[in-house]
Design a protein around this motif. Sequence first.
Motif, PDB file in Angstrom:
ATOM      1  N   ASP A  36     -14.015 -63.806   6.215  1.00  0.00           N
ATOM      2  CA  ASP A  36     -14.042 -62.984   5.010  1.00  0.00           C
ATOM      3  C   ASP A  36     -14.183 -61.510   5.381  1.00  0.00           C
ATOM      4  N   ALA A  37     -14.346 -60.658   4.390  1.00  0.00           N
ATOM      5  CA  ALA A  37     -14.411 -59.211   4.636  1.00  0.00           C
ATOM      6  C   ALA A  37     -15.619 -58.813   5.473  1.00  0.00           C
ATOM      7  N   ALA A  38     -16.641 -59.667   5.515  1.00  0.00           N
ATOM      8  CA  ALA A  38     -17.834 -59.412   6.328  1.00  0.00           C
ATOM      9  C   ALA A  38     -17.755 -60.106   7.683  1.00  0.00           C
ATOM     10  N   SER A  39     -16.571 -60.623   8.034  1.00  0.00           N
ATOM     11  CA  SER A  39     -16.304 -61.293   9.313  1.00  0.00           C
ATOM     12  C   SER A  39     -17.019 -62.632   9.470  1.00  0.00           C
ATOM     13  N   THR A  40     -17.355 -63.276   8.360  1.00  0.00           N
ATOM     14  CA  THR A  40     -17.933 -64.614   8.390  1.00  0.00           C
ATOM     15  C   THR A  40     -16.820 -65.646   8.221  1.00  0.00           C
ATOM     16  N   PRO A  41     -16.705 -66.623   9.142  1.00  0.00           N
ATOM     17  CA  PRO A  41     -15.650 -67.632   9.014  1.00  0.00           C
ATOM     18  C   PRO A  41     -15.713 -68.342   7.669  1.00  0.00           C
ATOM     19  N   LEU A  42     -14.557 -68.591   7.077  1.00  0.00           N
ATOM     20  CA  LEU A  42     -14.509 -69.271   5.792  1.00  0.00           C
ATOM     21  C   LEU A  42     -15.000 -70.711   5.930  1.00  0.00           C
ATOM     22  N   PRO A  43     -15.787 -71.173   4.979  1.00  0.00           N
ATOM     23  CA  PRO A  43     -16.200 -72.586   5.000  1.00  0.00           C
ATOM     24  C   PRO A  43     -15.028 -73.500   4.662  1.00  0.00           C
ATOM     25  N   ASP A  44     -15.222 -74.771   4.853  1.00  0.00           N
ATOM     26  CA  ASP A  44     -14.173 -75.744   4.529  1.00  0.00           C
ATOM     27  C   ASP A  44     -13.857 -75.715   3.032  1.00  0.00           C
ATOM     28  N   GLY A  45     -12.609 -76.024   2.714  1.00  0.00           N
ATOM     29  CA  GLY A  45     -12.224 -76.163   1.308  1.00  0.00           C
ATOM     30  C   GLY A  45     -11.710 -74.909   0.647  1.00  0.00           C
ATOM     31  N   ARG A  46     -11.511 -73.812   1.407  1.00  0.00           N
ATOM     32  CA  ARG A  46     -10.938 -72.604   0.819  1.00  0.00           C
ATOM     33  C   ARG A  46      -9.419 -72.697   0.883  1.00  0.00           C
ATOM     34  N   GLN A  47      -8.754 -72.286  -0.184  1.00  0.00           N
ATOM     35  CA  GLN A  47      -7.329 -72.559  -0.342  1.00  0.00           C
ATOM     36  C   GLN A  47      -6.445 -71.617   0.471  1.00  0.00           C
ATOM     37  N   PHE A  48      -5.381 -72.180   1.044  1.00  0.00           N
ATOM     38  CA  PHE A  48      -4.327 -71.341   1.611  1.00  0.00           C
ATOM     39  C   PHE A  48      -2.968 -71.935   1.244  1.00  0.00           C
ATOM     40  N   GLY A 170      -1.318 -54.388   3.245  1.00  0.00           N
ATOM     41  CA  GLY A 170      -2.737 -54.056   3.320  1.00  0.00           C
ATOM     42  C   GLY A 170      -3.649 -55.134   2.769  1.00  0.00           C
ATOM     43  N   VAL A 171      -3.086 -56.316   2.493  1.00  0.00           N
ATOM     44  CA  VAL A 171      -3.886 -57.414   1.957  1.00  0.00           C
ATOM     45  C   VAL A 171      -4.387 -58.249   3.129  1.00  0.00           C
ATOM     46  N   GLY A 172      -5.509 -57.808   3.718  1.00  0.00           N
ATOM     47  CA  GLY A 172      -6.067 -58.450   4.896  1.00  0.00           C
ATOM     48  C   GLY A 172      -5.711 -57.695   6.165  1.00  0.00           C
ATOM     49  N   THR A 173      -6.335 -58.092   7.274  1.00  0.00           N
ATOM     50  CA  THR A 173      -6.059 -57.505   8.584  1.00  0.00           C
ATOM     51  C   THR A 173      -6.152 -58.600   9.647  1.00  0.00           C
ATOM     52  N   VAL A 174      -5.500 -58.351  10.771  1.00  0.00           N
ATOM     53  CA  VAL A 174      -5.642 -59.213  11.942  1.00  0.00           C
ATOM     54  C   VAL A 174      -6.444 -58.408  12.953  1.00  0.00           C
ATOM     55  N   VAL A 175      -7.658 -58.841  13.261  1.00  0.00           N
ATOM     56  CA  VAL A 175      -8.583 -58.049  14.068  1.00  0.00           C
ATOM     57  C   VAL A 175      -8.937 -58.769  15.355  1.00  0.00           C
ATOM     58  N   SER A 176      -9.306 -57.977  16.369  1.00  0.00           N
ATOM     59  CA  SER A 176      -9.735 -58.539  17.649  1.00  0.00           C
ATOM     60  C   SER A 176     -11.123 -59.134  17.517  1.00  0.00           C
ATOM     61  N   SER A 177     -11.371 -60.179  18.291  1.00  0.00           N
ATOM     62  CA  SER A 177     -12.694 -60.801  18.322  1.00  0.00           C
ATOM     63  C   SER A 177     -12.986 -61.221  19.755  1.00  0.00           C
ATOM     64  N   PHE A 183      -7.969 -63.744  11.363  1.00  0.00           N
ATOM     65  CA  PHE A 183      -7.404 -63.331  10.087  1.00  0.00           C
ATOM     66  C   PHE A 183      -8.577 -62.869   9.218  1.00  0.00           C
ATOM     67  N   ARG A 184      -8.647 -61.582   8.892  1.00  0.00           N
ATOM     68  CA  ARG A 184      -9.726 -61.093   8.043  1.00  0.00           C
ATOM     69  C   ARG A 184      -9.191 -60.801   6.650  1.00  0.00           C
ATOM     70  N   LEU A 185      -9.866 -61.324   5.635  1.00  0.00           N
ATOM     71  CA  LEU A 185      -9.450 -61.123   4.256  1.00  0.00           C
ATOM     72  C   LEU A 185      -9.839 -59.741   3.747  1.00  0.00           C
ATOM     73  N   ALA A 186      -9.140 -59.283   2.734  1.00  0.00           N
ATOM     74  CA  ALA A 186      -9.440 -57.994   2.091  1.00  0.00           C
ATOM     75  C   ALA A 186     -10.090 -58.246   0.740  1.00  0.00           C
ATOM     76  N   THR A 187     -10.991 -57.344   0.350  1.00  0.00           N
ATOM     77  CA  THR A 187     -11.637 -57.435  -0.955  1.00  0.00           C
ATOM     78  C   THR A 187     -10.684 -56.922  -2.027  1.00  0.00           C
ATOM     79  N   LEU A 188     -10.535 -57.687  -3.080  1.00  0.00           N
ATOM     80  CA  LEU A 188      -9.609 -57.314  -4.147  1.00  0.00           C
ATOM     81  C   LEU A 188     -10.144 -56.137  -4.955  1.00  0.00           C
TER      82      LEU A 188
END
Length: 215
Positions: A36-48, A170-177, A183-188
Amino acid sequence: MRRLLLSALVVAAAIQPAFASTILFSSTSTGRSVVDAASTPLPDGRQFLVGTFSNPGGISLLAGSAANILASGGWTQFDGARTTSSIFGNPGKLTGQSQDNTASADAFNLQTIYLVVFNSTGAGNATQMGIFRDPTAVGTAAWTFPTNLGGVGDSRTLDMDHTGFVSTGGVGTVVSSGNGSQFRLATLVPEPTSLALLVPGVIGLLGYRRLRRNR
C-alpha cells in the motif's frame, strides 16, 4: 451410436479449457509484492484485475474514484477479478490465472496487458490503487494478449518478478526494495464534488471550536 456421441461430448468438454485464451500470473515467495502507500504488503483477498485500456493517455489520479480512473482510460476487463494471496507466509502476491474460452476474447487479441490492483475487495470501496504494465514487452508475446485462435497454446505467462514494470498515469509506482522491487499503490484523490462538501464542513468545525473558546 448414442454412446459414441456421448463419449465425444464428454471428451470435448474435458479439453475445452485447453483451447481457451489464458493469462497466467507467475509469482515467487521472495519476489515482488504489492504494497500500500505506506509500503505495507497487501493482505490476502485484495482485488486485482487484468485487461486493457483503449485510452491509456487519459488515465489520471485526478479523475477521483477508482471507477472514474478506469473509465477515463477506456478500461475493458478480461475475465473475472482475482485476489492477492500469500506464498509461504509472504503476502501481497499476484497469482492464479484468468481465462476466456469464448469469442469475447477476440477483442483482446494482441492488446497491451495491464494489471489493476486495489487495496480493497473491489473498486467501489478502494482508497488506493495501482495500474501497472511492462513496456519492455509491448509488441512481443509476453505482455500482449494472445490471439484467440481456439487452439492449444493461446496463453501468456506474466512474470511478476520481471524488472521492466512501470505504473501508468501516476496511479501507483514500482519502487526498489531489499529484495528487488514492489508494486506500490497510490492514494486516490477525492472527487471535486466530495472535496467541495468537505471544505465547508471543516470551516464550520473550526468556527465552532473558535466560538467555544471565546465563551
